[in-house]
Write an enzyme that holds these catalytic residues in place. Structure first.
Site, PDB file in Angstrom:
ATOM      1  N   SER A 253       0.857  -1.179   0.000  1.00  0.00           N
ATOM      2  CA  SER A 253       0.000   0.000   0.000  1.00  0.00           C
ATOM      3  C   SER A 253       0.896   1.233   0.000  1.00  0.00           C
ATOM      4  O   SER A 253       2.122   1.118   0.031  1.00  0.00           O
ATOM      5  CB  SER A 253      -0.888   0.015   1.243  1.00  0.00           C
ATOM      6  OG  SER A 253      -0.098   0.322   2.367  1.00  0.00           O
ATOM      7  N   LYS A 254       0.253   2.404  -0.018  1.00  0.00           N
ATOM      8  CA  LYS A 254       1.022   3.654  -0.085  1.00  0.00           C
ATOM      9  C   LYS A 254       2.030   3.774   1.063  1.00  0.00           C
ATOM     10  O   LYS A 254       3.037   4.451   0.941  1.00  0.00           O
ATOM     11  CB  LYS A 254       0.067   4.848  -0.065  1.00  0.00           C
ATOM     12  CG  LYS A 254      -0.626   5.006  -1.402  1.00  0.00           C
ATOM     13  CD  LYS A 254      -1.472   6.244  -1.450  1.00  0.00           C
ATOM     14  CE  LYS A 254      -2.355   6.210  -2.686  1.00  0.00           C
ATOM     15  NZ  LYS A 254      -3.700   6.670  -2.456  1.00  0.00           N
ATOM     16  N   ARG A 255       1.702   3.115   2.178  1.00  0.00           N
ATOM     17  CA  ARG A 255       2.629   3.150   3.316  1.00  0.00           C
ATOM     18  C   ARG A 255       4.016   2.650   2.934  1.00  0.00           C
ATOM     19  O   ARG A 255       5.017   2.999   3.544  1.00  0.00           O
ATOM     20  CB  ARG A 255       2.109   2.247   4.442  1.00  0.00           C
ATOM     21  CG  ARG A 255       1.011   2.826   5.263  1.00  0.00           C
ATOM     22  CD  ARG A 255       0.651   1.904   6.405  1.00  0.00           C
ATOM     23  NE  ARG A 255       0.273   0.562   5.964  1.00  0.00           N
ATOM     24  CZ  ARG A 255       0.947  -0.539   6.237  1.00  0.00           C
ATOM     25  NH1 ARG A 255       2.047  -0.491   6.965  1.00  0.00           N
ATOM     26  NH2 ARG A 255       0.532  -1.708   5.796  1.00  0.00           N
TER      27      ARG A 255
END
Ligand code: GLU
Length: 483
Positions: A253-255
């Site tokens: 994910s963007k994390r």
């Protein structure tokens, strides 16, 4: 069913195309090409609130940039169009009506509040939350009364009981229990088809032979199989590939950093490298090679060779591959690719010869195109400065001596830096200083480029020419004497 391989990539334009989507598209593409089949692009935009036309355009752009071409799709048309689900809503309603008449779906008037209450009650009793079927038992009069009262029903599919199983081409036999699946909505109260329903109707009408998609859809497949059965259709083959994980083993994910294909493009990854990377994440070539051109990917690809284990994203590996693909570019291609990065830095209208030489010089040093930014000071005086490491090298008596000797030799013996003059130049410097190798090259590099790493000095000298080399070496002297 048609025996020809027909596969589809069916993104929902609710966000940017991310590398997980791109990987699904790749598997479908390779499978189609390997079998000389058809690759369909279908846009699943029934979620009208979240889908966006400009996002669809961006997705098509990203897919084209990656090198995919599709045989049928929203922009190309084809025998089974339209290929945007938002343009197929009437088709879904027609089949939903058929199921309503057959008694396989029923009208449901439950509001979101009703459903939430039901869910909470089930959880508090320790039950798995799912629709309890309460509207299934409404009498015709009750239904009519609710409709007359202005309530717009959703259409729910009656799941029934029993086991549902199918052979997944990656995971093998999969078994599900219908009792655990609540009756699900196929047409929402606003008249729009839900994903599972639209997907089944389209896959069937578009003659899709194999559905290759991420494991996140595994729980949808039993529902879809029930729909195929209810409609009297034969389901396609299914293959659910594992999803990419971040280094902490949670779904990417963007994390974890960049996930959108367009971000990778902007950072200067090449489409060939990204595609190659996405394939070897969870797939091994029969020859164990990792750098594989598209033709070989097509030749060697098979679904059964896809790993069942979730692959872990490795930016290092992607950069490694990108570096290889950059080095394989000829100077012409590379100069085209780096130009936009120079323009971003205000370096416009650079002459072609310089661009070609810079491309040639920089190839070995960058693993993504945007990294060229770090080296611009070497080639362009307006970006030139001495970094701290270079200053440290210059502020040293022994190194200063090297720089002074180099200035002397260049001034007195060098007409200009032709590539072939380099070794005789170096020999002269060696003779005069009594130094060799790094002891010599590091101070020269620091003095001429303002940096301690970078492309081969011979190439840099050739690009800069005598006057500019001298000017910079004198600036280095200046640093020494003013510090
Ligand atoms: N629209 C779905 C998605 O983007 C695709 C589902 C499918 O391939 O069936 O995840």
């Amino acid at each position: 069913m048609d025996t020809k391989v027909r596969v589809r990539f069916a993104p929902s334009p609710t966000g940017m195309l991310h590398i997980g989507n791109a990987r699904t598209a790749l598997f479908n593409y390779l499978f189609a090409k390997h079998h000389r089949g058809i690759f369909i692009l279908r846009i699943e935009d029934t979620d009208l609130d979240r889908s966006d036309y400009s996002l669809t355009d961006q997705m098509l752009k990203d897919l084209r940039w990656l090198g995919f071409d599709w045989d049928e799709g929203p922009d190309k048309g084809g025998p089974y169009g339209p290929y945007r689900q938002s343009e197929r809503l009437d088709i879904y309603r027609e089949y939903a009506n058929e199921l309503l008449i057959k008694g396989r779906v029923y009208k449901c008037f439950c509001t979101p509040d009703d459903l939430e209450r039901m869910r909470r009650q089930q959880i508090s009793k320790g039950e798995m939350p799912r629709y309890d079927g309460r509207c299934r038992n409404l009498t015709e009069e009750e239904v009519l009364k609710k409709e007359k009262g202005g309530n717009r029903p959703a259409l729910r599919f009656h799941v029934g009981r029993g086991k549902i199983s199918f052979e997944d081409l990656i995971h093998g036999k999969m078994n599900f229990d219908a009792d655990k699946i609540g009756d699900f909505i196929i047409i929402r109260s606003d008249g729009i088809a839900a994903y599972n329903f639209a997907c089944v109707i389209d896959d069937h009408l578009m003659n899709v032979s194999h559905v290759i998609r991420g494991e996140d859809h595994l729980s949808n497949t039993p529902r879809q199989i029930l729909l195929y059965k209810a409609l009297g259709w034969i389901p396609p083959f299914f293959a659910h590939h594992p999803l990419i994980l971040g280094s902490d083993r949670t779904p990417l994910s963007k994390r974890h950093g960049s996930t959108a294909v367009s971000q990778y493009r902007e950072e200067g990854f090449l489409p060939e490298a990204l595609i190659n990377y996405l394939l070897i994440l969870g797939w091994t070539s029969p020859t164990n090679e990792e750098v594989i051109p598209m033709e070989r990917m097509i030749e060697e690809f098979s679904i059964s060779s896809l790993s069942r284990n979730a692959p872990i994203h490795s930016l290092k590996k992607l950069e490694w591959l990108n570096g290889i693909y950059i080095r394989r570019k000829d100077n012409d291609e590379l100069s085209e690719l780096i130009s936009p990065y120079l323009e971003k830095e205000g370096l416009n209208n650079i002459d072609r010869d310089t661009l070609l030489k810079i491309s040639d010089a920089i190839k070995e040093n960058i693993v993504k195109l945007s990294e060229i930014k770090e080296y611009l000071g070497i080639f362009f005086d307006e970006k030139f400065n001495f970094n701290e490491e270079a200053k440290k090298i210059i502020l040293n008596d022994k190194n200063l001596k090297v720089i002074e000797t180099v200035i002397d030799i260049i001034t007195s013996t060098i007409s200009d830096f032709k590539l072939e003059e380099w070794s005789s130049f170096l020999t002269k410097v060696e003779e005069k200083t009594g130094l060799k190798g790094k002891e010599l090259l590091i101070p020269i590099r620091a003095g001429v480029t303002g940096m301690t790493k970078g492309p081969q000095l011979v190439k840099i000298f050739n690009i800069l020419g005598k006057e500019r080399v001298l000017k910079r070496l004198n600036m280095a002297l200046n640093i020494f004497y003013t510090n």
